[in-house]
Scaffold this active site. Structure first.
Site: not given
Length: 339
Positions: A94, A136-138
């Protein structure tokens, strides 16, 4: 553990086939594609496969609403058209944030319990919730993700039918893991050759197979029908950086695990470039060149890693063999998402 025959669901489409309407409910029994071994499969006793659960898991796998800002799904980093990786050296989450590791493929996870490059998740169910919470991901919280999913009437109805409960984080994890266990890669040119079709592999690929098992000794780590020992090894990749990724060490805290990473399956490898845990190898030629020179020297370099002294033709033959591990029959289309 459940085993049996391979049924193709409406939402898990392989080779353009789908199950009949009368087969849209009930237990989902797996049939191994040529080359895979049923006895090596692992399905937790508390999460048996059902068609309804797999269909729910597929929707969740492709649904960007599981992320904090609605821009990232599991399929963003593990995309079917990119070999169930994402085609990037390291994944982007994201707000355009770039992670530190290459996205591992989600095929043939049926045969593995520990997940991620460092094996920090003991199961697919645990792995499914990791990216949701990773900033850092979702970038979501489990509570926030559950609340978002629960706002979707179609999901509420499916959770009631599949689990007999409201939307829960455990149900999300079990559904996604169930879908991922159906992503099976076999029936490759290599498998057909091994089954007796002497014309399935080119002469170059056949020579590459001989090298793979012999001079190059790839089989030391990429062993068995899934071409992985499920172990952790040090190639020295990135170890010379100022702040190197220490891999498995972050989980075990064992000095000997510094710089070790899980051996990935080589099945469908031609479709999932770039390679290695940091995506630093752009092509299969680059990977073979790394092995050919004996990795990157460091105190924990695995004993299996040594200079190979391969000729240019031998390198090309190894690539030809690796390309023969592709599974073109595995096709997964994005489903319609509930509202």
């Amino acid at each position: 553990m459940r085993r049996g025959i391979w049924i193709l669901s409406i939402l898990v489409s392989v080779s353009g086939l789908s199950i009949r309407e009368s087969e849209a409910e009930g237990p989902y029994k797996l049939k191994m594609p040529l080359g895979l071994q049923e006895e090596a499969s692992y399905i937790p006793p508390d999460n048996p496969l059902t068609i309804e659960k797999i269909n729910l898991g597929k929707q969740l796998y492709f649904d960007k609403r599981l992320s904090a800002d609605g821009t990232v799904a599991c399929a963003t980093c593990h995309a079917p058209d990119k070999g169930f990786s994402d085609g990037r050296p390291t994944s982007t989450g994201i707000k355009g944030q770039v992670g530190g590791r290459n996205a591992p493929v989600t095929i043939n996870r049926l045969f593995s319990q520990e997940q991620f490059w460092d094996g920090r998740s003991p199961s697919l169910e645990d792995q499914a919730l990791g990216p949701v919470q990773n900033p850092i991901e979702m970038g979501h919280t489990l509570e926030g993700m559950v609340a978002t999913v629960d706002k979707v009437q179609g999901y509420r109805a499916q959770f009631k039918k599949v689990f007999g409960t409201k939307v829960t984080k455990e149900g999300v994890a079990q559904a996604i893991a169930s879908f991922e266990r159906t992503l099976l890669c076999g029936n490759s040119a290599f498998d057909k050759f091994k089954a007796g079709d002497q014309h399935a592999l080119t002469k170059s690929a056949q020579h590459g197979l001989t090298l793979f098992n012999g001079k190059a000794n790839c089989v030391a780590c990429h062993t068995g029908f899934n071409f992985t020992d499920e172990g952790y090894h040090n190639l020295g990749v990135g170890i010379d950086k100022t702040d190197p990724d220490l891999g498995r060490f972050k989980v075990t805290k064992k000095e000997s695990d510094k710089g070790t990473f899980k051996t990935p399956t080589l099945r469908n490898i031609a479709a999932s470039a770039p390679y290695l845990h940091d995506g630093s190898a752009k092509t299969l030629d680059d990977v073979i060149e790394l092995y050919n020179k004996g990795g990157v020297k460091n105190p924990n370099l695995s004993n299996e890693i040594r200079p190979l002294n391969l000729t240019a033709k031998e390198k090309a033959d190894l690539v030809a063999f690796l390309e023969s591990l592709s599974c073109p029959n595995l096709q997964v289309a994005a489903p319609a998402l509930p509202k």
